[in-house]
Design an enzyme around this catalytic site. Sequence first.
Site, PDB file in Angstrom:
ATOM      1  N   ASP A  89      -7.198   5.589  -6.180  1.00  0.00           N
ATOM      2  CA  ASP A  89      -6.293   4.546  -6.644  1.00  0.00           C
ATOM      3  C   ASP A  89      -6.875   3.830  -7.865  1.00  0.00           C
ATOM      4  O   ASP A  89      -6.167   3.538  -8.825  1.00  0.00           O
ATOM      5  CB  ASP A  89      -6.070   3.504  -5.542  1.00  0.00           C
ATOM      6  CG  ASP A  89      -5.329   4.058  -4.343  1.00  0.00           C
ATOM      7  OD1 ASP A  89      -4.920   5.229  -4.400  1.00  0.00           O
ATOM      8  OD2 ASP A  89      -5.176   3.339  -3.355  1.00  0.00           O
ATOM      9  N   CYS A 130     -11.830   6.459   0.727  1.00  0.00           N
ATOM     10  CA  CYS A 130     -10.881   5.711  -0.092  1.00  0.00           C
ATOM     11  C   CYS A 130      -9.653   5.315   0.735  1.00  0.00           C
ATOM     12  O   CYS A 130      -9.450   5.781   1.851  1.00  0.00           O
ATOM     13  CB  CYS A 130     -10.480   6.533  -1.316  1.00  0.00           C
ATOM     14  SG  CYS A 130      -9.816   5.555  -2.690  1.00  0.00           S
ATOM     15  N   ASP A 131      -8.806   4.470   0.148  1.00  0.00           N
ATOM     16  CA  ASP A 131      -7.757   3.756   0.884  1.00  0.00           C
ATOM     17  C   ASP A 131      -6.874   4.637   1.763  1.00  0.00           C
ATOM     18  O   ASP A 131      -6.622   4.311   2.922  1.00  0.00           O
ATOM     19  CB  ASP A 131      -6.832   3.018  -0.090  1.00  0.00           C
ATOM     20  CG  ASP A 131      -7.557   1.967  -0.890  1.00  0.00           C
ATOM     21  OD1 ASP A 131      -8.790   1.879  -0.792  1.00  0.00           O
ATOM     22  OD2 ASP A 131      -6.893   1.238  -1.641  1.00  0.00           O
ATOM     23  N   LYS A 132      -6.336   5.715   1.201  1.00  0.00           N
ATOM     24  CA  LYS A 132      -5.335   6.499   1.939  1.00  0.00           C
ATOM     25  C   LYS A 132      -5.973   7.460   2.923  1.00  0.00           C
ATOM     26  O   LYS A 132      -5.299   7.983   3.809  1.00  0.00           O
ATOM     27  CB  LYS A 132      -4.436   7.278   0.964  1.00  0.00           C
ATOM     28  CG  LYS A 132      -3.797   6.423  -0.108  1.00  0.00           C
ATOM     29  CD  LYS A 132      -3.105   5.208   0.447  1.00  0.00           C
ATOM     30  CE  LYS A 132      -2.711   4.222  -0.630  1.00  0.00           C
ATOM     31  NZ  LYS A 132      -3.839   3.636  -1.365  1.00  0.00           N
ATOM     32  N   GLU A 453       0.861   0.824  -6.620  1.00  0.00           N
ATOM     33  CA  GLU A 453       0.240  -0.487  -6.489  1.00  0.00           C
ATOM     34  C   GLU A 453       0.246  -1.200  -7.844  1.00  0.00           C
ATOM     35  O   GLU A 453      -0.006  -0.590  -8.867  1.00  0.00           O
ATOM     36  CB  GLU A 453      -1.208  -0.351  -5.996  1.00  0.00           C
ATOM     37  CG  GLU A 453      -1.307   0.166  -4.586  1.00  0.00           C
ATOM     38  CD  GLU A 453      -2.733   0.309  -4.098  1.00  0.00           C
ATOM     39  OE1 GLU A 453      -2.913   0.489  -2.893  1.00  0.00           O
ATOM     40  OE2 GLU A 453      -3.673   0.239  -4.928  1.00  0.00           O
ATOM     41  N   SER A 479      -2.454  -3.475  -4.515  1.00  0.00           N
ATOM     42  CA  SER A 479      -3.814  -3.131  -4.136  1.00  0.00           C
ATOM     43  C   SER A 479      -4.364  -4.220  -3.235  1.00  0.00           C
ATOM     44  O   SER A 479      -3.967  -5.386  -3.326  1.00  0.00           O
ATOM     45  CB  SER A 479      -4.677  -3.021  -5.395  1.00  0.00           C
ATOM     46  OG  SER A 479      -6.047  -3.072  -5.064  1.00  0.00           O
TER      47      SER A 479
END
Length: 566
Positions: A89, A130-132, A453, A479
């Site tokens: 991201d 990471c985020d996902k 985001e 974000s």
Amino acid sequence: MPGSNNSDKSRQFSSLVVDGMERAPSRAMLHAVGFSNEDFKKPQIGIASTWSMVTPCNMHINGLADDAARGANNAGGKAVIFNTITISDGISMGTEGMKYSLVSREVIADSIETVVGCQGFDGVVAIGGCDKNMPGCMIALARLNRPAIFVYGGTILSGCHKDKKLDVVSVFEAVGARANNLIDDAELAAIEIKAIPGAGSCGGMYTANTMASAIEAMGMSLPNSSAQAAISEDKRLDCERAGAAVLELLQKDIKPRDIMSKKAFENAITVVIALGGSTNAVLHLLAMANATGVELGLDDFSRIGERVPMLADLKPSGRYSMAELVEIGGIQPLMKALLNAGLLHGDCLTVTGRTLAENLALAPDYPAQQDMIRPLDNPLKKDSHLSILYGNLATEGAVAKITGKEGLVFTGRARVFDAEEQALQSILDGGIVKGDVIVIRYEGPKGGPGMREMLSPTSAVMGKGLGKDVALITDGRFSGGTHGFVVGHITPEAHVGGTLAVVEDGDRITIDAETKQLTLHVNEHEIARRFEKWRQPAPRYTRGVLAKYARQVSSASKGAVTDNPD
């Protein structure tokens, strides 16, 4: 030659792949990747690694996967490491490529489910950075419902410039400061070079650390997994213990859906609120609940938010990083305090095989002198910073992140943009002024597609010094690094005919976190008149993964999932 062993519950799936004369071709291929005859008698543990050199969040996870495999092998299993994708991201933010970010959550879930289902693994350790990665892994584990543990790859350490701690959001905000001539090119370059010192996920209570904390609170990670530095002996041992713990879950026949109950999701929401976590937690927890078959909705966040205070003074709105929270004990002392206050369900089962209350019985308290986590009787905010708003602009709901530092009510005039890039350019060029409500539409799950985001525009607003003077609303998302007066996840989104589609420059809009309303001050007759002229835009993509996603994805109010049973 291994005989059939289908009665062994710990080998319920692998036995179908490798046992018996007719499975000799399967065994032949597995000999080539290092299986011995003895290995065919052991439970097979898939180690889902999200390693990639795409991003510092995941660049170290190959080593962590080896550690998890070692733990599983030493405990009597046979570990098999496999990879799935990750995207960044932080790198793609503000570009067309960011449209693939939320899509990657679904790809990750699908790929882990595909490999585990095909290969017949009996248990799973999934490691995300990471985020996902995190919700993607969890969606897959819920679908598969085989004994499993999630391991967080760990937080990055802070960068430093002129005795000021830095992270990736510092760079985004420095861009806004440079556009406003508050810093020069040399200062921007210095911040850019020093902000990211090595491996690990972005350092504030952004989406990665938020989701890692939520998953630990839910009981799907070992205690303290969410609060360890990426490069540390603690994280290495966390992975080894996770590999061994899956074998214990196999013996006890404990599966994800035994753990991921409605109460467990409520625990996760409670901890996210106490930590001041990312708005993305709403989207991801809804998606994880969907995969688990748990009924969870936006109103559950409101219900829980009324009684749970925000306690953590963590970035982006606060002062401290996740690495600093690690130093004072992570989230275990916080959870212990919440449990003692009756705000957590202590009877929930966890991957240790014990209840949450049993896990927390020996948890330490925070040091007496720390000011990072406030006591319950002196919160930063007495209720949730995540406000679920409704109104004529969001009849199906929207998610606001309002810590109280921005105020609780904002009314301003709309400045409307049909894409993120247009809004960002206007902010950087000085086209946004005090009193504006920046409206960014056609960025929802279907309209974007992919629900980008808005960190670039929100960071530019902060860098311009307008954080308390303007608001931003969107059918996209934010974000975890975003702060300011922001509202996202507006549903119905503009692309499907939500009221956001007919907002015009100059319209008055009110965001009210006290009454939980998002209001367009235009009468119903005028809104109807505008809709008579409105036409749904043509799809931005007609082939490929983004087109498939746009056709399949549900509303953000339902988690933006692609496997909705409806």
